[in-house]
Design an enzyme around this catalytic site. Structure first.
Site, short mmCIF file in Angstrom:
data_model
loop_
_atom_site.label_atom_id
_atom_site.label_comp_id
_atom_site.label_asym_id
_atom_site.label_seq_id
_atom_site.Cartn_x
_atom_site.Cartn_y
_atom_site.Cartn_z
N HIS A 78 -62.88 6.09 -13.76
CA HIS A 78 -63.89 6.84 -14.51
C HIS A 78 -64.08 8.21 -13.88
O HIS A 78 -63.46 8.52 -12.85
CB HIS A 78 -65.21 6.08 -14.61
CG HIS A 78 -65.94 5.93 -13.32
ND1 HIS A 78 -65.53 5.06 -12.32
CD2 HIS A 78 -67.07 6.53 -12.84
CE1 HIS A 78 -66.37 5.14 -11.31
NE2 HIS A 78 -67.30 6.02 -11.59
N HIS A 80 -66.66 10.14 -12.45
CA HIS A 80 -67.56 10.66 -11.43
C HIS A 80 -66.75 11.29 -10.29
O HIS A 80 -65.62 10.88 -10.02
CB HIS A 80 -68.46 9.56 -10.89
CG HIS A 80 -69.65 9.27 -11.75
ND1 HIS A 80 -70.15 8.01 -11.95
CD2 HIS A 80 -70.45 10.11 -12.47
CE1 HIS A 80 -71.20 8.07 -12.75
NE2 HIS A 80 -71.40 9.33 -13.08
N ASP A 82 -66.81 11.14 -7.12
CA ASP A 82 -66.32 10.30 -6.03
C ASP A 82 -65.10 9.48 -6.44
O ASP A 82 -64.52 8.79 -5.61
CB ASP A 82 -67.42 9.39 -5.49
CG ASP A 82 -68.08 8.53 -6.54
OD1 ASP A 82 -68.34 9.03 -7.64
OD2 ASP A 82 -68.36 7.33 -6.27
N HIS A 83 -64.68 9.64 -7.71
CA HIS A 83 -63.48 8.97 -8.20
C HIS A 83 -62.42 9.94 -8.71
O HIS A 83 -61.26 9.57 -8.82
CB HIS A 83 -63.85 7.97 -9.30
CG HIS A 83 -64.77 6.89 -8.81
ND1 HIS A 83 -64.32 5.66 -8.40
CD2 HIS A 83 -66.11 6.88 -8.64
CE1 HIS A 83 -65.35 4.93 -8.00
NE2 HIS A 83 -66.45 5.64 -8.13
N GLU A 88 -57.87 17.65 -8.48
CA GLU A 88 -57.40 19.03 -8.60
C GLU A 88 -56.43 19.36 -7.47
O GLU A 88 -55.38 19.98 -7.71
CB GLU A 88 -58.58 20.01 -8.58
CG GLU A 88 -58.15 21.46 -8.77
CD GLU A 88 -59.33 22.41 -8.94
OE1 GLU A 88 -59.34 23.43 -8.22
OE2 GLU A 88 -60.20 22.13 -9.78
N TYR A 125 -55.40 27.07 -16.29
CA TYR A 125 -55.36 28.53 -16.43
C TYR A 125 -54.70 29.24 -15.26
O TYR A 125 -54.81 30.46 -15.12
CB TYR A 125 -56.79 29.05 -16.64
CG TYR A 125 -57.50 28.31 -17.74
CD1 TYR A 125 -57.08 28.44 -19.07
CD2 TYR A 125 -58.54 27.44 -17.46
CE1 TYR A 125 -57.71 27.74 -20.09
CE2 TYR A 125 -59.17 26.74 -18.47
CZ TYR A 125 -58.76 26.89 -19.78
OH TYR A 125 -59.38 26.19 -20.79
N HIS A 172 -71.02 1.03 -17.18
CA HIS A 172 -71.45 1.83 -16.03
C HIS A 172 -72.50 2.88 -16.42
O HIS A 172 -73.64 2.82 -15.93
CB HIS A 172 -70.22 2.48 -15.39
CG HIS A 172 -70.50 3.32 -14.19
ND1 HIS A 172 -71.52 3.05 -13.30
CD2 HIS A 172 -69.89 4.45 -13.71
CE1 HIS A 172 -71.52 3.95 -12.34
NE2 HIS A 172 -70.55 4.81 -12.57
N ASP A 200 -66.94 0.91 -10.53
CA ASP A 200 -68.38 1.07 -10.71
C ASP A 200 -68.84 0.37 -11.99
O ASP A 200 -68.29 0.60 -13.07
CB ASP A 200 -68.75 2.55 -10.81
CG ASP A 200 -68.58 3.29 -9.50
OD1 ASP A 200 -68.00 2.70 -8.56
OD2 ASP A 200 -69.00 4.45 -9.41
N HIS A 253 -68.62 0.10 -2.45
CA HIS A 253 -69.46 1.19 -3.00
C HIS A 253 -70.90 1.08 -2.52
O HIS A 253 -71.84 1.33 -3.26
CB HIS A 253 -69.38 1.18 -4.53
CG HIS A 253 -69.67 2.51 -5.16
ND1 HIS A 253 -70.95 2.98 -5.34
CD2 HIS A 253 -68.86 3.46 -5.66
CE1 HIS A 253 -70.93 4.15 -5.94
NE2 HIS A 253 -69.65 4.49 -6.12
#
Length: 283
Positions: A78, A80, A82-83, A88, A125, A172, A200, A253
């Site tokens: 998912h 968030h 932290d996942h 990037e 970009y 979640h 999660d 978690h």
């Protein structure tokens, strides 16, 4: 199951003798300062796949002697940070450093959400290709999982080499939703039909019960927070599950105040807390 600690000095290897290994880069909550974030690497023989890549994952890999470009296969549960916060770096280092695309297991629905709502701004970009911005396919090789219609909730399946993954929808976010159908896209996984990792999820006993009927689950790695409310399963909620489930349930978690809750974890009958930088080995 055997549990083996990984020494950073030895360096993490993304291959083994063929046994199934679950290695936890982190086991903490989104804002943990002690145990990094709950991200998992599955290793089996010459095959591996990383489940989630949060903001601290590249640092964890570095401390274990690896670069993000060493990890070749990913599956994201998912959106968030932290996942997905490390993705990037994964994309840019692979495109402009290694010069090869990593592979991601992802269905069409979540691909559009992940790219358009999270990853596009930092990746699309940087250059033009044929007069167009870069797209998801410029950054990733894609494995499309297969929909399995016979399961009690939306479930997909993919093989990464010898590793079989079944992805099931979870409940979640947001905190007011009453079902997985009305939740923003998120999933947990079942590994080789043996091990469940919820990633999660809010407290969802139907998930545990229904999949326990379909699989002989050896262990369940389950999301846990030490209070009730919000978008994660609370320890008092999980404590209401049958003893036969809790004794196979390893909590992930969790917050940095885990020591304050050690007695409650023991008295409730859980297997225990997941350990960072440990291999959980299954013959």
């Amino acid at each position: 199951m055997q549990i083996k600690k990984q020494s950073p000095k030895e360096g993490l290897k993304l291959g083994n003798d063929g046994s199934l290994s679950l290695f936890w880069l982190g086991v903490g909550s989104a804002f943990s300062k002690l145990h990094y974030q709950t991200n998992l690497i599955i290793i089996k023989g010459d095959d591996h796949v990383m489940i989630d890549c949060g903001t601290k994952a590249p640092q964890a890999l570095f401390e274990l002697g690896l670069n993000v470009t060493d990890v070749r296969n990913y599956l994201i549960t998912h959106s968030h940070a932290d996942h997905i916060g490390g993705l990037e770096e994964v994309m840019l280092m692979n495109r402009y450093g290694r010069g090869e695309k990593p592979t991601i297991v992802i269905n069409t629905t979540y691909q559009h959400l992940l790219w358009d709502m999270s990853l596009r701004g930092g990746a699309a970009y940087n250059e033009e290709k044929g007069g167009m911005d870069l797209n998801f396919g410029d950054m990733w090789n894609v494995i499309r999982p297969t929909w399995l219609p016979a399961y009690p909730r939306e479930t997909h399946e993919a093989n990464i080499g010898s590793i079989n993954i079944k992805m099931f929808r979870t409940m979640h976010i947001p905190d007011i939703t009453g079902s997985w159908q009305s939740s923003f896209w998120s999933c947990g996984i079942i590994i080789d039909n043996r091990i469940m990792f919820t990633s999660d999820t809010r407290f969802d006993p139907e998930l545990i019960h229904s999949f326990a009927e379909n699989f002989d689950l050896e262990y369940i790695f389950h999301d846990c927070q030490f209070f009730t409310g919000g978008v994660h399963a609370g320890i008092d909620e999980l404590a209401t599950l049958p003893d036969a489930v809790k004794e196979r349930m390893i909590l992930t978690h969790y917050g940095d105040n885990w020591k304050d809750n050690a007695k409650k974890i023991e008295e409730a009958g859980f297997y225990g807390l997941a350990r960072q930088w440990h291999h959980y080995l299954f013959a």
